[in-house]
Design a protein around this motif. Sequence first.
Motif, PDB file in Angstrom:
ATOM      1  N   GLY A 158       0.823  -1.201   0.000  1.00  0.00           N
ATOM      2  CA  GLY A 158       0.000   0.000   0.000  1.00  0.00           C
ATOM      3  C   GLY A 158       0.854   1.246   0.000  1.00  0.00           C
ATOM      4  N   LEU A 159       0.205   2.376  -0.196  1.00  0.00           N
ATOM      5  CA  LEU A 159       0.883   3.671  -0.232  1.00  0.00           C
ATOM      6  C   LEU A 159       0.891   4.308   1.157  1.00  0.00           C
ATOM      7  CD1 LEU A 159       2.011   6.285  -1.569  1.00  0.00           C
ATOM      8  CD2 LEU A 159      -0.382   6.910  -2.033  1.00  0.00           C
ATOM      9  N   ALA A 160       2.061   4.771   1.574  1.00  0.00           N
ATOM     10  CA  ALA A 160       2.181   5.595   2.779  1.00  0.00           C
ATOM     11  C   ALA A 160       2.826   6.913   2.352  1.00  0.00           C
ATOM     12  CB  ALA A 160       3.013   4.903   3.849  1.00  0.00           C
ATOM     13  N   GLY A 161       2.004   7.794   1.790  1.00  0.00           N
ATOM     14  CA  GLY A 161       2.518   9.073   1.316  1.00  0.00           C
ATOM     15  C   GLY A 161       3.150   9.876   2.429  1.00  0.00           C
ATOM     16  N   GLY A 162       4.347  10.366   2.206  1.00  0.00           N
ATOM     17  CA  GLY A 162       5.080  11.118   3.218  1.00  0.00           C
ATOM     18  C   GLY A 162       6.222  10.340   3.828  1.00  0.00           C
ATOM     19  N   ARG A 163       6.148   9.006   3.788  1.00  0.00           N
ATOM     20  CA  ARG A 163       7.284   8.213   4.250  1.00  0.00           C
ATOM     21  C   ARG A 163       8.372   8.227   3.178  1.00  0.00           C
ATOM     22  NH1 ARG A 163       5.036   2.763   7.361  1.00  0.00           N
ATOM     23  NH2 ARG A 163       3.357   3.771   8.525  1.00  0.00           N
ATOM     24  N   GLU A 164       9.622   8.143   3.611  1.00  0.00           N
ATOM     25  CA  GLU A 164      10.724   8.191   2.662  1.00  0.00           C
ATOM     26  C   GLU A 164      11.317   6.822   2.375  1.00  0.00           C
ATOM     27  OE1 GLU A 164      13.946  10.523   4.121  1.00  0.00           O
ATOM     28  OE2 GLU A 164      14.270   9.288   5.909  1.00  0.00           O
ATOM     29  N   ARG A 165      10.880   5.800   3.095  1.00  0.00           N
ATOM     30  CA  ARG A 165      11.451   4.467   2.951  1.00  0.00           C
ATOM     31  C   ARG A 165      10.364   3.437   2.650  1.00  0.00           C
ATOM     32  NH1 ARG A 165      16.624   4.345   5.247  1.00  0.00           N
ATOM     33  NH2 ARG A 165      17.162   6.343   6.218  1.00  0.00           N
ATOM     34  N   VAL A 166      10.778   2.324   2.099  1.00  0.00           N
ATOM     35  CA  VAL A 166       9.894   1.170   2.000  1.00  0.00           C
ATOM     36  C   VAL A 166       9.735   0.618   3.407  1.00  0.00           C
ATOM     37  CG1 VAL A 166       9.670  -1.179   1.108  1.00  0.00           C
ATOM     38  CG2 VAL A 166      10.556   0.640  -0.362  1.00  0.00           C
ATOM     39  N   SER A 167       8.497   0.542   3.878  1.00  0.00           N
ATOM     40  CA  SER A 167       8.218   0.155   5.257  1.00  0.00           C
ATOM     41  C   SER A 167       7.755  -1.290   5.320  1.00  0.00           C
ATOM     42  CB  SER A 167       7.137   1.066   5.859  1.00  0.00           C
ATOM     43  OG  SER A 167       7.567   2.413   5.896  1.00  0.00           O
ATOM     44  N   LEU A 168       8.508  -2.110   6.016  1.00  0.00           N
ATOM     45  CA  LEU A 168       8.149  -3.504   6.256  1.00  0.00           C
ATOM     46  C   LEU A 168       7.343  -3.539   7.543  1.00  0.00           C
ATOM     47  CD1 LEU A 168      11.737  -4.887   5.557  1.00  0.00           C
ATOM     48  CD2 LEU A 168       9.849  -4.682   3.921  1.00  0.00           C
ATOM     49  N   GLU A 169       6.040  -3.743   7.412  1.00  0.00           N
ATOM     50  CA  GLU A 169       5.157  -3.604   8.570  1.00  0.00           C
ATOM     51  C   GLU A 169       5.263  -4.810   9.489  1.00  0.00           C
ATOM     52  OE1 GLU A 169       3.857  -0.921   9.307  1.00  0.00           O
ATOM     53  OE2 GLU A 169       3.860   0.192   7.413  1.00  0.00           O
ATOM     54  N   ARG A 170       5.372  -4.518  10.780  1.00  0.00           N
ATOM     55  CA  ARG A 170       5.534  -5.580  11.778  1.00  0.00           C
ATOM     56  C   ARG A 170       4.197  -6.055  12.361  1.00  0.00           C
ATOM     57  NH1 ARG A 170       9.958  -6.479  15.890  1.00  0.00           N
ATOM     58  NH2 ARG A 170      10.777  -4.417  15.408  1.00  0.00           N
ATOM     59  N   VAL A 171       3.264  -5.115  12.620  1.00  0.00           N
ATOM     60  CA  VAL A 171       2.068  -5.436  13.404  1.00  0.00           C
ATOM     61  C   VAL A 171       0.800  -4.941  12.714  1.00  0.00           C
ATOM     62  CG1 VAL A 171       0.970  -5.249  15.662  1.00  0.00           C
ATOM     63  CG2 VAL A 171       3.460  -5.111  15.485  1.00  0.00           C
ATOM     64  N   ALA A 172      -0.192  -5.813  12.629  1.00  0.00           N
ATOM     65  CA  ALA A 172      -1.538  -5.438  12.190  1.00  0.00           C
ATOM     66  C   ALA A 172      -2.440  -5.389  13.408  1.00  0.00           C
ATOM     67  CB  ALA A 172      -2.070  -6.456  11.187  1.00  0.00           C
ATOM     68  N   ILE A 173      -3.218  -4.328  13.567  1.00  0.00           N
ATOM     69  CA  ILE A 173      -4.075  -4.202  14.740  1.00  0.00           C
ATOM     70  C   ILE A 173      -5.552  -4.292  14.348  1.00  0.00           C
ATOM     71  CG2 ILE A 173      -2.378  -2.868  16.011  1.00  0.00           C
ATOM     72  CD1 ILE A 173      -4.067  -0.362  15.472  1.00  0.00           C
ATOM     73  N   ASN A 174      -6.360  -4.773  15.289  1.00  0.00           N
ATOM     74  CA  ASN A 174      -7.776  -5.005  15.031  1.00  0.00           C
ATOM     75  C   ASN A 174      -8.570  -3.726  15.250  1.00  0.00           C
ATOM     76  OD1 ASN A 174     -10.106  -6.373  14.404  1.00  0.00           O
ATOM     77  ND2 ASN A 174     -10.283  -7.434  16.370  1.00  0.00           N
ATOM     78  N   CYS A 175      -8.282  -2.734  14.405  1.00  0.00           N
ATOM     79  CA  CYS A 175      -8.910  -1.427  14.572  1.00  0.00           C
ATOM     80  C   CYS A 175      -9.028  -0.716  13.232  1.00  0.00           C
ATOM     81  CB  CYS A 175      -8.098  -0.570  15.541  1.00  0.00           C
ATOM     82  SG  CYS A 175      -8.767   1.093  15.795  1.00  0.00           S
ATOM     83  N   ASP A 176     -10.248  -0.350  12.877  1.00  0.00           N
ATOM     84  CA  ASP A 176     -10.515   0.549  11.761  1.00  0.00           C
ATOM     85  C   ASP A 176     -10.854   1.913  12.343  1.00  0.00           C
ATOM     86  OD1 ASP A 176     -10.221  -1.417   9.783  1.00  0.00           O
ATOM     87  OD2 ASP A 176     -12.367  -1.913   9.786  1.00  0.00           O
ATOM     88  N   ASP A 177     -10.060   2.930  11.993  1.00  0.00           N
ATOM     89  CA  ASP A 177     -10.299   4.287  12.500  1.00  0.00           C
ATOM     90  C   ASP A 177      -9.880   5.239  11.383  1.00  0.00           C
ATOM     91  OD1 ASP A 177     -10.842   6.479  14.029  1.00  0.00           O
ATOM     92  OD2 ASP A 177      -9.264   6.137  15.509  1.00  0.00           O
ATOM     93  N   ALA A 178     -10.841   5.606  10.536  1.00  0.00           N
ATOM     94  CA  ALA A 178     -10.531   6.291   9.280  1.00  0.00           C
ATOM     95  C   ALA A 178     -10.471   7.807   9.460  1.00  0.00           C
ATOM     96  CB  ALA A 178     -11.563   5.930   8.226  1.00  0.00           C
ATOM     97  N   ARG A 179      -9.318   8.371   9.138  1.00  0.00           N
ATOM     98  CA  ARG A 179      -9.184   9.838   9.157  1.00  0.00           C
ATOM     99  C   ARG A 179      -9.926  10.472   7.991  1.00  0.00           C
ATOM    100  NH1 ARG A 179      -5.702  13.137   6.671  1.00  0.00           N
ATOM    101  NH2 ARG A 179      -4.436  11.395   5.929  1.00  0.00           N
TER     102      ARG A 179
END
Length: 213
Positions: free
Chosen positions: A68-89
């Motif tokens: 997925g896209l993480a606009g504003g990050r400068e690196r390829v992010s290897l995600e460690r943790v998925a959380i059971n929460c939907d909280d849409a900005r």
Amino acid sequence: MILLTGFEPFGTDDLNPSWLAVMRAREILQAEGLTVETVELPCVFGESAAALDEAMDRISPDIVVSVGLAGGRERVSLERVAINCDDARIPDNKGQRPIDEEVVRGGPAAYFSSLPIKAALRNLQIAGIRGEVSQSAGTYVCNHVFYALMHRLASKPRVRGGFVHVPYLPEQVSPDGITPSMPLEAMAEAVSVVVRTALRTPTDAKLPAGAIH
């Protein structure tokens, strides 16, 4: 069999580099003799997880890397943790905006990626690609898919999966250099590195890649 997923554009963007990156990664990996399928997921809560489920039922992959896209990050992010929460900005592409809702009702609070993310980080560094281990995939549709994936894989221990975030493409940002970006070829190679590492690394490396805050 390898399954790579990316997302359709969302918000104000007219393209999503995650989808372009997985399509190019498919070409790279297929040229190396690997069997790879790609699926573009909708940027919609619920529908994205359902589309991922359908693809996994159809393909029966051994490795799943969702991007997925993480606009504003400068690196390829290897995600460690998925959380059971939907909280849409912001609303998703169908106007849904869940707040403090569970991805899977009654599911565990979190799951860890089953990809060898630290070994992949080391291999990204060797390849000269900016990378990091990220401690949060956010609470938008990316995390929604990541959690749904790991919830499914909890009953399939022989299948490895996880999530990777990529930055903006250079053409998506202003030329002043304030907002970080990364060329498509580097993103695609990063996804390919993650896949190769998962294929060759049964046990993850022990390397420092944590965060102070």
